[in-house]
Design a protein around this motif. Structure first.
Motif, mmCIF file in Angstrom:
data_model
loop_
_atom_site.group_PDB
_atom_site.id
_atom_site.type_symbol
_atom_site.label_atom_id
_atom_site.label_comp_id
_atom_site.label_asym_id
_atom_site.label_seq_id
_atom_site.Cartn_x
_atom_site.Cartn_y
_atom_site.Cartn_z
ATOM 1 N N SER A 85 -0.566 -6.580 5.234
ATOM 2 C CA SER A 85 -1.841 -6.088 4.722
ATOM 3 C C SER A 85 -1.638 -5.141 3.550
ATOM 4 C CB SER A 85 -2.606 -5.362 5.829
ATOM 5 O OG SER A 85 -1.952 -4.136 6.141
ATOM 6 N N GLU A 86 -2.745 -4.813 2.903
ATOM 7 C CA GLU A 86 -2.707 -3.919 1.746
ATOM 8 C C GLU A 86 -2.161 -2.547 2.126
ATOM 9 O OE1 GLU A 86 -5.905 -2.525 -1.697
ATOM 10 O OE2 GLU A 86 -6.581 -2.852 0.348
ATOM 11 N N VAL A 87 -2.629 -1.991 3.224
ATOM 12 C CA VAL A 87 -2.175 -0.661 3.642
ATOM 13 C C VAL A 87 -0.708 -0.687 4.039
ATOM 14 C CG1 VAL A 87 -2.423 1.113 5.431
ATOM 15 C CG2 VAL A 87 -4.446 0.181 4.302
ATOM 16 N N LEU A 88 -0.321 -1.650 4.867
ATOM 17 C CA LEU A 88 1.056 -1.698 5.350
ATOM 18 C C LEU A 88 2.044 -1.994 4.228
ATOM 19 C CD1 LEU A 88 0.462 -3.560 8.715
ATOM 20 C CD2 LEU A 88 1.183 -1.181 8.420
ATOM 21 N N SER A 89 1.653 -2.837 3.279
ATOM 22 C CA SER A 89 2.560 -3.135 2.174
ATOM 23 C C SER A 89 2.801 -1.902 1.317
ATOM 24 C CB SER A 89 2.006 -4.275 1.310
ATOM 25 O OG SER A 89 0.782 -3.895 0.705
ATOM 26 N N SER A 90 1.752 -1.120 1.071
ATOM 27 C CA SER A 90 1.855 0.025 0.174
ATOM 28 C C SER A 90 2.464 1.252 0.839
ATOM 29 C CB SER A 90 0.470 0.387 -0.375
ATOM 30 O OG SER A 90 -0.094 -0.704 -1.081
ATOM 31 N N PHE A 91 2.158 1.455 2.123
ATOM 32 C CA PHE A 91 2.520 2.724 2.759
ATOM 33 C C PHE A 91 3.589 2.596 3.832
ATOM 34 C CE2 PHE A 91 -1.635 3.161 0.897
ATOM 35 C CZ PHE A 91 -1.490 4.341 0.180
ATOM 36 N N VAL A 125 13.300 -11.229 -2.327
ATOM 37 C CA VAL A 125 12.253 -10.883 -1.367
ATOM 38 C C VAL A 125 10.903 -10.896 -2.061
ATOM 39 C CG1 VAL A 125 11.422 -9.179 0.279
ATOM 40 C CG2 VAL A 125 13.884 -9.435 -0.110
ATOM 41 N N GLN A 126 9.965 -11.660 -1.500
ATOM 42 C CA GLN A 126 8.596 -11.694 -2.013
ATOM 43 C C GLN A 126 7.672 -11.088 -0.969
ATOM 44 O OE1 GLN A 126 7.102 -15.615 -2.879
ATOM 45 N NE2 GLN A 126 5.109 -14.884 -3.553
ATOM 46 N N VAL A 127 6.895 -10.074 -1.374
ATOM 47 C CA VAL A 127 5.928 -9.446 -0.484
ATOM 48 C C VAL A 127 4.529 -9.834 -0.942
ATOM 49 C CG1 VAL A 127 5.051 -7.289 0.473
ATOM 50 C CG2 VAL A 127 7.489 -7.508 -0.060
ATOM 51 N N VAL A 128 3.763 -10.473 -0.062
ATOM 52 C CA VAL A 128 2.397 -10.882 -0.365
ATOM 53 C C VAL A 128 1.453 -9.912 0.339
ATOM 54 C CG1 VAL A 128 0.682 -12.717 -0.232
ATOM 55 C CG2 VAL A 128 3.103 -13.284 -0.566
ATOM 56 N N VAL A 168 7.935 -14.267 7.208
ATOM 57 C CA VAL A 168 7.812 -13.108 8.093
ATOM 58 C C VAL A 168 6.427 -12.503 7.904
ATOM 59 C CG1 VAL A 168 8.676 -10.795 8.651
ATOM 60 C CG2 VAL A 168 10.287 -12.608 8.001
ATOM 61 N N ALA A 169 5.778 -12.110 9.001
ATOM 62 C CA ALA A 169 4.495 -11.417 8.934
ATOM 63 C C ALA A 169 4.638 -10.058 9.603
ATOM 64 C CB ALA A 169 3.397 -12.232 9.615
#
Length: 300
Positions: free
Chosen positions: A101-107, A125-128, A143-144
């Motif tokens: 998610s947006e929050v988990l990816s950023s923080f 590594v690609q983070v979506v 991976v999720a």
């Protein structure tokens, strides 16, 4: 009727899946006009309509549903082969895609994913970052990282942390705290979160004072930092957002668990294991952010 090739099946599948041309085009990474043109060519080739059109919504005809069903089966078989091939790979080179998610990816993820590049320089590594989680079964991602428990026997996962929330206000001593706690910034359309607001120092059902409802936790934090309002936020976000101060400890009830998940076929892949190890170690380091310092101290 002429046979279709995989690219044509693939396009029909995505039009059926999304129901609208712009969304299908975005996922296929082509323009809407390209999808319109290719769809017209396919229906001309088949000499029959594949979709019914109504108000911009595309739904398969009876014959189209059979074609879409065949496309789904082909996609599933292709994904199985891809997972089996990738799952047996024991090299730490190549690519791995993480969806979160947006929050988990950023923080959370951003703080720890860089270590993968340092430890494994040949790994790409690609983070979506999206609130729409990609589908692991269709091999849209490897991976999720999800704020909820496993929901399928086809998936393998590890719990990373308990997600706790707290009440935050703007960190400005000149502000009157009672005024801040009297107004509220809530989460639009999320009844599950609303159930827990009664345990905080503000009441989302109060009739006095302005109240705001937003669909983004990051927007909620940004609005709260402007002052004059309180907001419930996950601590992983609220503890590090500039200009916010926590009021009291974590809410009594946790609002979910953080999981890292992959498909069962992929669990022994070395690239997947490297991501799991980095995120598990990162969650350990961030336990005080997820759960609050007192709870983290008790757990160690």
């Amino acid at each position: 009727m002429q046979m279709l090739d995989w690219d044509e099946y693939h396009l029909l599948l995505h039009v059926a899946r999304f129901g609208r041309i712009p969304e299908a085009a975005q996922h296929l990474k082509v323009t809407s006009s390209t999808v319109f043109r290719r769809l017209a060519a396919i229906e001309g080739k088949l000499k029959m309509p594949v979709f019914q059109r109504e108000g911009g919504k595309y739904s398969p005809t009876e014959e189209g549903a059979a074609i879409v069903n065949a496309a789904e089966k082909m996609e599933q078989e292709t994904a199985v082969l891809a997972r089996q091939f990738f799952g047996k790979s024991q090299t730490l080179s190549g690519s791995v895609k993480i969806t979160t998610s947006e929050v988990l990816s950023s923080f959370f993820v951003a703080r720890h994913v860089m270590s993968l590049g340092q430890d494994h320089p040949n790994l790409k590594v690609q983070v979506v970052s999206s609130d729409r989680m990609l589908d692991l079964s269709r091999h849209e991602a490897d991976v999720a990282i999800r704020p909820k428990r496993l929901c399928s026997n086809a998936l393998y996962g590890r719990k990373l942390a308990t997600i706790r929330w707290a009440t935050y206000v703007a960190d400005q001593s000149r502000r009157d705290e009672k005024h801040q706690l009297g107004t509220y910034i809530g989460h639009a359309g999320d009844s599950h979160l609303a159930e827990h607001f009664g345990s905080t120092a503000f009441d989302p059902n109060a009739t006095e004072g302005p109240q705001f409802f937003v669909s983004s936790l990051i927007l909620r934090a940004a609005m709260c930092a402007q002052g004059g309002h309180a907001a419930a936020l996950p601590m992983i976000l609220g503890e590090v957002w500039p200009g916010l101060r926590r009021v009291g400890g974590p809410l009594d009830a946790p609002l979910g668990d953080l999981w890292i998940v992959c498909h069962n076929d992929m669990r022994r892949n070395q690239r997947i294991r490297a991501v799991f190890d980095a995120m598990i170690e990162g969650a350990r380091a961030d336990r005080a952010l997820f759960e609050g310092p007192q709870r983290a101290d008790k757990a160690t």
